[in-house]
Design a protein around this motif. Structure first.
Motif, short mmCIF file in Angstrom:
data_model
loop_
_atom_site.label_atom_id
_atom_site.label_comp_id
_atom_site.label_asym_id
_atom_site.label_seq_id
_atom_site.Cartn_x
_atom_site.Cartn_y
_atom_site.Cartn_z
N ALA A 244 4.42 -7.49 0.79
CA ALA A 244 5.00 -7.23 2.13
C ALA A 244 4.67 -5.57 2.18
O ALA A 244 4.23 -5.27 3.16
CB ALA A 244 6.26 -7.14 2.70
N LEU A 245 5.17 -4.78 0.73
CA LEU A 245 4.40 -3.53 1.19
C LEU A 245 2.89 -3.51 1.21
O LEU A 245 2.06 -2.51 1.93
CB LEU A 245 5.35 -2.93 -0.06
CG LEU A 245 6.60 -2.67 -0.42
CD1 LEU A 245 6.73 -2.15 -1.91
CD2 LEU A 245 6.87 -1.53 0.76
N LEU A 246 2.06 -4.17 0.85
CA LEU A 246 1.05 -4.22 1.12
C LEU A 246 0.03 -3.66 1.86
O LEU A 246 -0.90 -3.76 2.83
CB LEU A 246 0.15 -4.99 -0.51
CG LEU A 246 -1.28 -4.41 -1.11
CD1 LEU A 246 -1.67 -3.19 -1.17
CD2 LEU A 246 -2.13 -5.81 -1.56
N PHE A 579 -4.27 -4.50 -7.02
CA PHE A 579 -4.02 -3.48 -5.40
C PHE A 579 -5.48 -2.16 -6.09
O PHE A 579 -5.80 -2.33 -4.97
CB PHE A 579 -2.98 -3.10 -5.14
CG PHE A 579 -1.58 -4.21 -4.96
CD1 PHE A 579 -2.06 -5.04 -5.01
CD2 PHE A 579 -0.90 -4.08 -5.42
CE1 PHE A 579 -1.49 -6.97 -4.42
CE2 PHE A 579 0.26 -5.07 -5.32
CZ PHE A 579 -0.01 -6.42 -4.75
N LEU A 580 -4.79 -1.91 -7.36
CA LEU A 580 -6.41 -0.72 -6.78
C LEU A 580 -7.91 -1.36 -7.14
O LEU A 580 -8.92 -0.35 -6.57
CB LEU A 580 -5.62 0.14 -8.35
CG LEU A 580 -6.61 1.24 -8.93
CD1 LEU A 580 -6.02 1.87 -7.93
CD2 LEU A 580 -6.31 1.65 -10.11
N MET A 581 -7.93 -2.25 -7.99
CA MET A 581 -9.57 -3.00 -8.68
C MET A 581 -10.29 -3.06 -7.13
O MET A 581 -11.21 -2.82 -6.60
CB MET A 581 -9.23 -3.32 -9.62
CG MET A 581 -9.32 -3.13 -10.79
SD MET A 581 -10.89 -1.77 -11.10
CE MET A 581 -10.69 -1.57 -12.78
N THR A 605 -4.17 3.67 -2.48
CA THR A 605 -3.40 2.62 -2.89
C THR A 605 -2.22 2.68 -3.63
O THR A 605 -1.14 2.52 -3.64
CB THR A 605 -4.11 1.68 -3.14
OG1 THR A 605 -4.05 1.44 -4.61
CG2 THR A 605 -5.22 0.90 -2.62
N GLY A 606 -2.27 4.37 -4.11
CA GLY A 606 -1.52 5.04 -4.55
C GLY A 606 0.39 5.11 -4.56
O GLY A 606 0.90 4.12 -4.87
N GLU A 691 -10.04 6.22 4.37
CA GLU A 691 -8.29 6.65 5.51
C GLU A 691 -7.24 6.60 3.99
O GLU A 691 -6.82 6.05 3.54
CB GLU A 691 -8.02 5.86 6.01
CG GLU A 691 -9.57 5.37 7.43
CD GLU A 691 -8.42 4.96 8.85
OE1 GLU A 691 -7.57 5.44 9.34
OE2 GLU A 691 -8.89 3.70 8.36
N ALA A 692 -6.26 7.71 4.03
CA ALA A 692 -5.28 8.40 3.19
C ALA A 692 -4.19 7.90 3.37
O ALA A 692 -4.19 8.31 4.39
CB ALA A 692 -5.37 9.29 3.02
#
Length: 696
Positions: A244-246, A579-581, A605-606, A691-692
């Motif tokens: 959900a957060l992603l 998520f990162l890759m 994504t951090g 976009e940050a």
């Protein structure tokens, strides 16, 4: 159908579909508690001698026997009145219950402080409720006072006390998990409304998982235990909230680029959907590898954990988007992302981390590797295998009784060993048992179904090295017979846990690697991610070795801890790497240089990874508040491992490795080739504007 009509119809259709699904699943979800059992055989190896012995005992006349030990103790020595009291109470118990052999004779300790009465009955059979009622009734009838203590122990009482702890997991575990997730979502979103949406969806997913789990039990006989159902709830809320957060973070980002929420959600799901699917796939694949385990508790956890993750995935990819679209932008109030607006540009924590990792990638990588390696050395300090009496956080009466016996009868066995032998060889087996080294005595028990039960008392204390040698010698000498009982079960549990680890761990690694290679189209990047989570697993276990016995006072380590913690940390930890890759690959396809792509991926994504890591760690940390040492140890190692993975490995080590390797991180995929006019290393799509997103 026009775009506007579709935007209105699809969310409502999904919502209606979920209402129908819940109405269908509801009656089955309510029945899950009815098929949940915490019998000894639910936690034993399927093929072990002790499991086979327990299964045969259930089929003997009277069914499974319940064994108790009544312990009468006075520090200054038992008086004649104490002995009369004990004899009278045993007579009362024998009159109220059908005891095997009638009222037993007391066995006095050499120092005269303790009197032990072994009691066995077939009255409850395999009915756990009847067993618990029997134990409570015996405890009420066996009362002390005036300096005389009376404790009821034995395997039957131990199972009852353990059952109380498992029964208490359901409600408190669910309520605590929901409360922890709710608090974290409020802090993350800083909105009075938004936090409710993923929490409600996770609750719906948990309800669905209960119904599906019941269906699996009815269709395939899947084991449902207090441990596996509790972990299923943890996974639904932990992994589901991560997804959900992603999704919400990407949806917020797309709302600045699209005017209509429906179009923004479609773009968000296109962007992060593959990562969510792959991350859930790694968790499901890792958990399904537990089906190769011989330990019933581990094998049963695989399907239930998978059900939890997949139900969370389906809910977060369908119900969550539908609710968010129907609620519109106002759900983000007071931080509403306006169409065409620019996100607040600020130098956040993860931008600073990325800068430091990008400046000296090899130094950061080497330092992190040395740190994780040093922490892994703590595994050498892990205490030995956890004994049954040491598996409770708060000591129940059954354990205090066993400890009293251990002090009063230091050189004598106080826990029976069960031998199940073919009926036509009963006399031969009984003679061999009595002649075996380490055996204090043996008596013929029940006979039925072609089998005879022989009760054996060892000369040495339960679960001591000498008693273990006695059990192993009996197994070698008694061909065709099965040796069971609590001590034999502990031996089989430890042996099978080692065997399962050697089989399941490679399966998990291979399955996760296959999914990562398919998603990232690379061999190097998946190897980096898997190596990172394995290092995290070793470090988390190592910290456990520094904490469990010295600080928490735990007398042992659960034999299943290494395997279960490995499966969860590898499967769940790879999520954050995905998520990162995946974002790094998006940036590279858009034309960014390797180092810039890595740093942009970390910056964007951090915040999501940190939030997801905190939620997942907090949900597993709920287990540390439960009453069983194995659950506390599992929750501690996984929660700590997730935090290490979130704030050290993903932010620093994976980013540093990606920067140091450059395009080689995507080898042998197309992104590993230098960009040029032929287009071999760049995408035909127009570059996206980075976009940050500092926080979801």
């Amino acid at each position: 159908m026009s775009g506007t009509s579709r935007a209105r119809a699809v969310p409502w259709a999904l919502l209606g579909l979920w209402v129908a699904v819940l109405a269908l699943v509801g009656p089955f979800a309510a029945k899950l508690a009815d098929v949940q059992h915490d019998r000894v055989t639910d936690y034993l190896p399927a093929s072990a001698d002790s499991t086979r012995a327990a299964e045969i005992q259930e089929r003997l006349p009277g069914g499974e026997s319940t064994e108790l030990v009544l312990v009468y103790h006075r520090d200054g020595g038992l008086t004649a009145a104490d002995r009369r009291t004990a004899a009278g109470q045993l007579s009362d118990i024998a009159g109220a219950h059908e005891l095997i052999g009638g009222a037993p004779r007391g066995i006095p300790s050499e120092d005269g402080t303790t009197l032990m009465y072994p009691v066995a009955t077939n009255e409850p059979g395999t009915d756990e409720a009847l067993r618990d009622a029997l134990v409570e009734d015996v405890r009420e009838r066996a009362a002390g006072g005036g300096g005389l203590s009376v404790e009821v122990g034995g395997t039957g009482a131990l199972a009852t006390d353990a059952g109380k702890v498992y029964d208490s997991l359901g409600g408190p575990l669910l309520y605590t998990t929901v409360a922890v997730v709710a608090v974290l979502l409020v802090l993350i979103y800083r909105s009075p409304v938004l936090w409710l949406v993923p929490l409600v969806v996770a609750g719906v997913a948990d309800f669905l998982s209960m119904g599906v789990a019941y269906g699996l039990n009815q269709a395939f006989g899947t084991t449902v235990s207090g441990q596996s159902s509790g972990v299923m709830t943890i996974l639904v809320f932990g992994a589901g909230t991560d997804y959900a957060l992603l999704i919400v973070a990407r949806y917020r980002e797309e709302l600045r680029r699209f005017e209509r929420p429906y179009e923004a959600m479609r773009a968000a799901l296109r962007g992060c959907g593959p990562a969510v699917l792959a991350s859930s796939g790694t968790v499901a694949a890792g958990l399904l590898c537990l089906l190769a385990a011989d330990l019933n508790s581990s094998r049963g956890m695989g399907p239930l954990g998978t059900v939890g993750v997949l139900c969370a995935l389906v809910a977060m990819l369908t119900l969550l988007p539908a609710l968010l679209v129907l609620l519109g932008r106002r759900v983000f109030w007071p931080l509403v992302p306006a169409f065409g607006s620019e996100p607040v540009q600020r130098r956040g924590l993860f931008a600073a981390m990325g800068t430091s990792a990008g400046r000296r990638p090899l130094t950061v990588l080497a330092t992190g590797a040395v740190l994780l390696g040093a922490l892994s050395l703590g595994t050498l300090g892990l205490p030995g295998a956890l004994k049954q009496e040491d598996s409770f956080v708060d000591t129940p009466q059954a354990v205090t009784a066993m400890r009293t016996l251990a002090q009063a009868y230091p050189e004598q066995g106080t826990q029976p060993i069960d031998v199940l032998t073919p009926r036509d060889r009963a006399d031969e087996t009984l003679a061999a048992v009595r002649a075996a080294p380490g055996v204090a005595g043996a008596e013929r028990g029940r006979t039925g179904g072609g089998w005879t039960e022989i009760t054996v008392m060892a000369q040495d204390a339960p679960q001591s090295a000498a008693e273990t040698a006695t059990i192993e010698s009996l197994r070698e000498a008694l061909d065709g017979s099965y040796v069971g009982g609590a001590s034999a079960q502990q031996i089989d549990l430890e042996d099978t846990s080692r065997r399962d680890t050697g089989i399941v761990v490679p399966l998990v690694l291979v399955s996760v690697l296959i999914i990562l290679v398919a998603l990232l189209r690379s061999l190097v990047a998946p190897l980096i991610l898997v190596a990172a989570v394995v290092a995290v697993w070793g470090a988390a276990l190592g910290i456990g070795g520094l904490v469990f016995e010295p600080l928490l006072g735990f007398e042992g380590t659960d034999p299943g801890l290494p395997l279960l913690s490995f499966v969860f940390l590898v499967a769940l930890g790879v999520d954050y790497g995905i998520f990162l890759m995946h974002r790094m690959r998006e940036e590279s396809l858009a034309g960014a240089e390797p180092s810039a792509a890595a740093l942009t991926a970390l910056r964007t994504t951090g915040g999501v990874i940190a939030s997801a890591g905190l939620v997942l760690a907090a949900t597993f940390a709920v287990l540390t508040n439960m009453g069983l040492v194995p659950l506390v140890e599992l929750g501690f190692v996984i929660a700590l491992g997730v935090l290490l993975d979130t704030f050290l490995v993903r932010t620093y080590l994976v980013t540093s490795a990606s920067v140091a390797l450059g395009r080689r991180v995507w080898w042998p995929g197309v992104l590993s080739r230098p960009a040029g006019p032929a287009g071999t290393g760049e995408s035909s799509e127009p570059p996206r504007r980075p976009e940050a997103v500092g926080a979801p």
